[in-house]
Design a protein around this motif. Structure first.
Motif, PDB file in Angstrom:
ATOM      1  N   GLU A  20       1.161  -1.593   0.016  1.00 53.21           N
ATOM      2  CA  GLU A  20       0.268   0.184   0.113  1.00 53.21           C
ATOM      3  C   GLU A  20       0.813   0.893  -0.537  1.00 53.21           C
ATOM      4  OE1 GLU A  20      -3.189   1.854   2.689  1.00 53.21           O
ATOM      5  OE2 GLU A  20      -2.830  -0.181   3.020  1.00 53.21           O
ATOM      6  N   LYS A  24       1.344   4.050  -2.829  1.00 52.14           N
ATOM      7  CA  LYS A  24       0.719   5.423  -2.738  1.00 52.14           C
ATOM      8  C   LYS A  24       2.514   6.571  -3.216  1.00 52.14           C
ATOM      9  CE  LYS A  24      -1.853   4.928   1.314  1.00 52.14           C
ATOM     10  NZ  LYS A  24      -1.864   5.380   2.977  1.00 52.14           N
ATOM     11  N   ASP A  28       2.182   9.328  -6.875  1.00 53.12           N
ATOM     12  CA  ASP A  28       2.717  10.286  -6.898  1.00 53.12           C
ATOM     13  C   ASP A  28       3.449  11.309  -7.551  1.00 53.12           C
ATOM     14  OD1 ASP A  28       0.596  11.396  -4.994  1.00 53.12           O
ATOM     15  OD2 ASP A  28       2.014  11.002  -3.275  1.00 53.12           O
ATOM     16  N   LEU A  40      -7.582   6.196  -6.182  1.00 52.80           N
ATOM     17  CA  LEU A  40      -5.643   5.082  -5.497  1.00 52.80           C
ATOM     18  C   LEU A  40      -6.372   4.281  -4.736  1.00 52.80           C
ATOM     19  CD1 LEU A  40      -3.094   5.371  -4.598  1.00 52.80           C
ATOM     20  CD2 LEU A  40      -3.111   6.691  -3.732  1.00 52.80           C
ATOM     21  N   ASP A  41      -7.531   5.097  -4.090  1.00 53.75           N
ATOM     22  CA  ASP A  41      -8.005   3.720  -2.946  1.00 53.75           C
ATOM     23  C   ASP A  41      -8.213   2.544  -3.928  1.00 53.75           C
ATOM     24  OD1 ASP A  41      -7.994   5.360  -0.677  1.00 53.75           O
ATOM     25  OD2 ASP A  41      -9.438   6.697  -1.173  1.00 53.75           O
TER      26      ASP A  41
END
Length: 408
Positions: A20, A24, A28, A40-41
């Motif tokens: 995870e 993230k 970016d 993203l989630d």
């Protein structure tokens, strides 16, 4: 005056899953264009949460990055963007280990029961059939489903080529203190066998050990050796081991693994060596002697040695090893000692385990009757190793063979 109340300690937040964190960071840094900017989630929710490490490789579970959202996103990315994702995952997982640096990433898609015929197209995708015809049985248990994501796993497999051991990618692990190594592009590794390996190491201890003689100065026979799953347990107990394996990559893994554990090993593979008398082949005193040939030769080879003190015979093929049972019986009944243990591996439905146990006993009692009743047999224990599928267990039936006058 009352003492001041101590402040409750704050609980540390659980560490974030490194995959995870990697997603993230990658999200970016990857400079995604507007059509590529998925939620993203949602990406995280469809990403794997678990992994297994076999240095220097990280192996993700089957189905990883293969859901609809990832199937749409990954082809839309550049090669550099995709590679950055895999590198970031390896980096974050490496941070969670002590000093290890992982450089290769793959998805374990399981070992197919059958192999498709090779074509230039599927060979380019890293698939491997080792000379298979259409839908031929995968008797070598080749890991053709391995999905490589990052890293050099060695030359792409091709049909009918001489194994290039030196240029292959090798990984390793330790289970129960025993070192094992294999080339993941060519050879399977079953992590779930750790329980059965430990049970064999403890087989001559515990409440039932009274009838189990010390394994030292005895022999074991492993008819489906692989990279040494159970061979190495017998060797660690002090036995000498005769074993058979068809896959040259597995034999090489067994050889390297034996050396890594400090055990002497002889590989019998070329036409000249395979034609030598057995007395000569075992005369070097090696702890492990592995034959790169069909195990249908095993019973005759052992017969050439007159009589050995054989403690264990392992029949470790799934879904059933019954094709080797008659040969295993012949080896056990030519035994120098009065007893031997056969470890018979089977995939069995949970409701059928007791029936299968009875069927096995009846089969071997039938062989005993045919051999004039000098020996007898019973299943002393049924070990449930791991679930193979819903409602199906990988079982090991421990068959105890002894002189008919000795068993009660």
């Amino acid at each position: 005056m009352e003492p001041p109340k101590s402040r409750p300690k704050r609980k540390r937040p659980p560490p974030q899953n490194p995959i995870e964190v990697a997603l993230k960071t990658w999200f970016d840094a990857a400079a995604l264009t507007e059509p590529q900017r998925w939620d993203l989630d949602e990406l995280i929710s469809h990403a794997p949460k678990r992994w297994t490490v076999y240095e220097p490789m990280v192996l993700l579970p089957a189905g990883s990055f293969d859901t609809a959202i990832w199937k749409q996103l990954l082809p839309a990315l550049s090669n550099d963007q995709v590679d950055l994702l895999w590198v970031q995952i390896l980096s974050e997982i490496s941070k969670r280990t002590r000093g290890a640096r992982f450089t290769h990433l793959a998805v374990n898609e399981g070992i197919p029961a059958a192999l498709r015929h090779s074509t230039p197209e599927n060979l380019d995708r890293g698939e491997h059939e080792m000379g298979a015809s259409p839908a031929s049985e995968n008797i070598l248990r080749s890991p053709t489903g391995l999905r490589i994501l990052h890293g050099d796993f060695g030359p792409a497999p091709a049909e009918n080529t001489v194994p290039d051991f030196e240029h292959a990618f090798w990984v390793s692990t330790r289970q129960n203190g025993i070192f094992q190594t294999w080339a993941p592009r060519w050879t399977m590794f079953s992590r779930g066998n750790i329980k059965e390996k430990a049970r064999l190491l403890d087989f001559h201890n515990g409440k039932d050990a009274g009838q189990r003689k010390s394994p030292e100065d005895t022999w074991a026979v492993d008819l489906y050796a692989g990279i040494g799953y159970f061979t190495f347990s017998y060797a660690k107990l002090g036995m000498r081991v005769l074993c058979w394996e068809l896959n040259p990559w597995s034999v090489e893994g067994l050889r390297r693994g034996a050396k890594g554990n400090g055990w002497s090993v002889r590989v019998v593979k070329d036409e000249h060596d395979l034609s030598l008398p057995m007395e000569e082949l075992v005369s070097g005193g090696e702890r492990i002697i592995v034959f790169l040939e069909d195990n249908r030769r095993a019973a005759q080879r052992i017969k050439e040695l007159n009589k050995l003190d054989i403690s264990h015979i392992n029949c470790g093929l799934l879904p059933t090893s019954d094709a080797s049972w008659k040969d295993a019986w012949d080896m056990a009944t030519r035994n120098k000692a009065d007893e031997a243990w056969l470890h018979l591996h089977e995939n069995v439905g949970v409701a059928d385990i007791e029936k299968r146990k009875g069927d096995i006993e009846q089969y071997f009692l039938g062989l005993a009757t045919h051999d004039n009743g000098d020996r007898t047999a019973r299943v002393e224990h049924t070990e449930l190793v791991k679930t193979f599928a819903p409602g199906v267990w990988h079982c090991v039936f421990d068959l105890y063979i002894t002189r008919s006058s000795s068993i009660t």
